[in-house]
Write an enzyme that holds these catalytic residues in place. Structure first.
Site, PDB file in Angstrom:
ATOM      1  N   GLU A 181       0.880  -1.154   0.000  1.00 40.06           N
ATOM      2  CA  GLU A 181       0.000   0.000   0.000  1.00 40.06           C
ATOM      3  C   GLU A 181       0.921   1.209   0.000  1.00 40.06           C
ATOM      4  OE1 GLU A 181      -2.457   0.254   3.517  1.00 40.06           O
ATOM      5  OE2 GLU A 181      -3.462   2.054   2.803  1.00 40.06           O
TER       6      GLU A 181
ATOM      7  N   GLU B 109      -4.377  10.731   9.379  1.00 34.81           N
ATOM      8  CA  GLU B 109      -3.090  10.203   9.833  1.00 34.81           C
ATOM      9  C   GLU B 109      -2.687  10.756  11.198  1.00 34.81           C
ATOM     10  OE1 GLU B 109      -2.378   8.009   7.811  1.00 34.81           O
ATOM     11  OE2 GLU B 109      -3.090   8.717   5.866  1.00 34.81           O
TER      12      GLU B 109
END
EC number: 4.2.1.20
Lengths: 430, 276
Positions: B46, B57
């Site tokens: 990924e 994030e």
């Protein structure tokens, strides 16, 4: 002109191509829950929510704010100029309309914690005030750079017992503060409400914040009829994210909805010109290599993209990275803008323009000297835009806030930029 | 419909999905790291295409994105990097919607999806694109035979979950905890519940957010996951290497070892080799 001219319309959160709900899945159930609460409590006045809000914004906030004729400004521009005095709302800016509305809504929803972002600290202080008054725990995220340059507002938030979390990532300004608040919300989503500070973010925020703020234009219409005997020919408001802008325009556009408004105050008034004034900064344009725009003119010069939950107009690089924006006015310093504003510019209902730092500083001094009103630097952009107005009917400038918070910046920037209108302060220097 | 590369990566026992940020700290280093991760047993790469506003994030990946952007990573450089990957595992592009929207004609995701398919990307994970807004990207992915992986969160309601299961292809990304990405010591108590709610689907289920050790990987596959997704633990390793000025080959060795530990842990969670 607008897609949502009917007060009872349930929107899907889009304004033409703009708007939507571009947030991580973890937040989507909360966004759906909020949409449901918005429709029930705000649009339908369930449990008398809006009555409660209207009563509190009067008794705690000090509404209605006056509409003041500005004689010297009128003479200078050759038209009658009026000032809608949001600087006189509790806290010194229009921000409380939205903050009080959302914190109250969170209470009705049974949430027990509030988070909010703040740039210059105005929305943070308004949220902290509302939370203190409504007994809600409150955490504010504020970029490290902004914490350093807006210390008095940090102290105000602390006085209201809010926790203030400095955000050190990136440039440490509003954009990073929004990112970090969204991360907090994603972590504490079950019990926390995010009081977003402008008409930005995923649906229902742009519509809901507009509706709370539209109490400005609702009053303004009633006051115009009473004091002018007619609607103004034009309304001018500054635009950063756009909450005072949609507040000043919402009732004229006809998209805003807040039950209990006096008859006729929310019907579309297409003959009233609406001028949204952005921060032209030091110059227009985006520096792609530096990832920087020396302005905050997303509405008048930006391109379409997706940021902070919505499709809207943005200041971004060719490849889609969001740039750091700039304005002498911290409250306008944002790379995005509310999606409804983007749409209303595309349809031609709103005319976007911009005013550079120096013109805003000069207007700050003119209003202070000639009318006895010290405007926020944000508002000063709207005052400066009177120079661009060529109509002959009465004009209303929305005074989004007072300028006490900006004095250090103004004195420093006026000296650095050689602003003629500035008073001589040299004698007071050590 | 034929099974995609991505779905097939889960066929031979628990899969390890390994995330790094493209260009952190340089494209050449990323290429070396990917080889090492695949050597260590990674089944799916990924690869993060860095965006300036990474709202999903935690600090670790935020900093990695900043390093990559400061070093000049762009969507075109990303596609060049993908095209240069030798390893025989599918690559999923993980990024935010605005970058897909702006590429080429600046009017939607179709141009990027087309270029990504050409470069060898197998699918997408787009954390700020909920299923509700995914129409244009789904259409573009379908046109090019790419997968679009949706994230099921601990907060996801039953009706949203079923909508996503109808539309997700390749695998379903099970967000193991609320909040943002970032390495954690423990498996969240929410993970077994999340997997139990997905028991009725044949689509491979991979758990991410907070996975950093072989022991956690074991717990997760023992709870019924078909794979684990690891990101921040690798990115921490990359960050340490940057801080200590270690050569990329040394960092690559550490990544290979970590991948091997995670892969072995994931395998331990399943009593016997499982063949679907």
């Amino acid at each position: 002109m607008s897609t949502n001219t009917d007060d009872t319309t349930r929107t899907d959160g889009t304004f033409g191509d703009y708007g939507g709900q571009y947030v991580p899945e973890v937040l989507m159930p909360a966004v759906e829950e909020l949409t449901d609460a918005y429709e029930r409590y705000v649009l339908d006045n369930e449990d008398g929510f809006v009555d409660d809000f209207r009563q509190r914004i009067r008794s705690f906030g000090g509404r209605p704010t006056p509409l003041t004729h500005a004689p010297t400004l009128s003479q200078r521009h050759g038209v009658d100029v009026y000032l809608k005095r949001e600087d006189l709302l509790h806290g010194g800016a229009h921000k409380l309309n939205n903050a009080l509305g959302q914190v109250l809504l969170a209470k009705y929803m049974g949430k027990d914690r509030i988070v909010a972002e703040t740039g210059a600290g105005q929305h943070g202080t308004a949220t902290a005030m509302a939370c203190a008054a409504l007994e809600m725990p409150c955490e504010i995220y504020m970029g490290r750079t902004d914490v350093n340059r807006q210390r008095p507002n940090v102290f105000r938030m602390r006085l209201h017992d809010a926790d203030v979390n400095p955000v050190t990532v990136g440039s440490g300004t509003l954009k990073e503060a929004i990112n970090e608040t969204m991360r907090d919300w994603a972590t504490n989503v079950a019990d926390t409400h995010y009081v977003i500070g402008s008409v930005v973010g995923p649906h229902p925020f742009p519509s809901m914040v507009r509706d709370f703020q539209a109490i400005i234009s609702e009053e303004l219409r009633a006051q115009s009829r009473e004091q002018l005997g007619e609607l103004p020919a034009a309304v001018i408001a500054c635009a950063g994210g756009g909450s005072n802008t949609m507040g000043a325009f919402g009732a004229f556009v006809g998209s805003a909805s807040l039950p209990g408004a006096p008859a006729g105050t929310h019907e579309p008034a297409p003959d009233v010109d609406l001028l949204a004034v952005e921060a032209g900064g030091s110059r227009l344009g985006v520096d792609d290599d530096a990832g920087y725009a020396p302005n905050s003119a997303s509405l008048s010069t930006g391109t379409e993209g997706v940021l902070h939950g919505a499709r809207t107009k943005l200041l971004q690089t060719e490849t889609g990275q969001i740039v750091e924006s700039h304005s002498v006015s911290a409250g306008l310093d944002y790379a995005g803008v509310g999606p409804e504003l983007a749409h209303l510019v595309d349809t031609g209902r709103i005319t976007p323009t911009n005013v550079d730092d120096d013109a805003a500083l000069a207007a700050f001094h003119r209003l202070s000297r000639d009318e006895g009103v010290i405007p926020a630097l944000e508002t000063s952009h709207a005052v400066a835009a009177l120079d661009q107005y060529d109509g002959d009917g009465p004009v209303v400038v929305n005074v989004s806030g007072r300028g006490d918070k900006d004095l250090d910046t103004v004195i420093e920037a006026s000296a650095a930029n050689d602003i003629d209108a500035a008073p001589d302060m040299e004698v007071f220097e050590q | 419909m034929t099974r995609s590369d991505l779905a097939a990566a889960f066929d031979d026992g628990p899969a390890l999905v390994s995330y790094v940020v493209a260009g952190d700290p340089t494209p050449a280093a990323t290429a070396e790291y990917i080889d090492a991760l695949v050597d260590g047993g990674t089944d799916v790469i990924e690869l993060g295409l860095p965006f300036s506003e990474p709202v999903a994030e935690g600090t670790t990946i935020q900093n990695a994105i900043k390093r990559a952007l400061d070093a000049g990573m762009t969507p075109d450089a990303y596609l060049d990097l993908v095209a240069r990957i030798d390893a025989d595992v599918p690559v999923v592009c993980m990024t935010y919607y605005n970058l897909l929207f702006q590429y080429g004609d600046r009017a939607g995701p179709a141009a990027f999806v087309s270029a990504a398919a050409e470069a060898g990307v197998s699918g997408f994970v787009v954390p700020d694109l909920p299923v509700d807004e995914s129409g244009p990207l789904r259409e573009a992915c379908r046109a090019h035979g790419l997968d679009l992986v949706f994230v099921v969160a601990p907060t996801t309601t039953a009706d949203r979950r079923e909508r996503m299961l109808d539309l997700t292809t390749g695998f379903v990304y099970v967000q193991g905890r609320v909040g943002t990405t970032g390495a954690r010591e423990e498996v969240s108590a929410a993970t077994p519940d999340a997997l139990a709610a997905l028991q009725h689907t044949d689509i491979p289920k991979a758990v991410g957010f907070g996975v950093s050790s072989g022991e956690q990987a074991r717990e997760i596959t023992a709870s019924g996951a078909d794979g684990v997704i690891v990101g921040s633990a690798y990115v921490d390793t990359v960050a340490d290497g940057v801080a200590d000025d270690d050569p990329p080959s040394v960092v690559a060795d550490r990544l290979r070892d970590l991948a091997a530990e995670l892969k072995a842990g994931a395998a331990r969670g399943v009593p016997e080799p499982e063949h679907k």
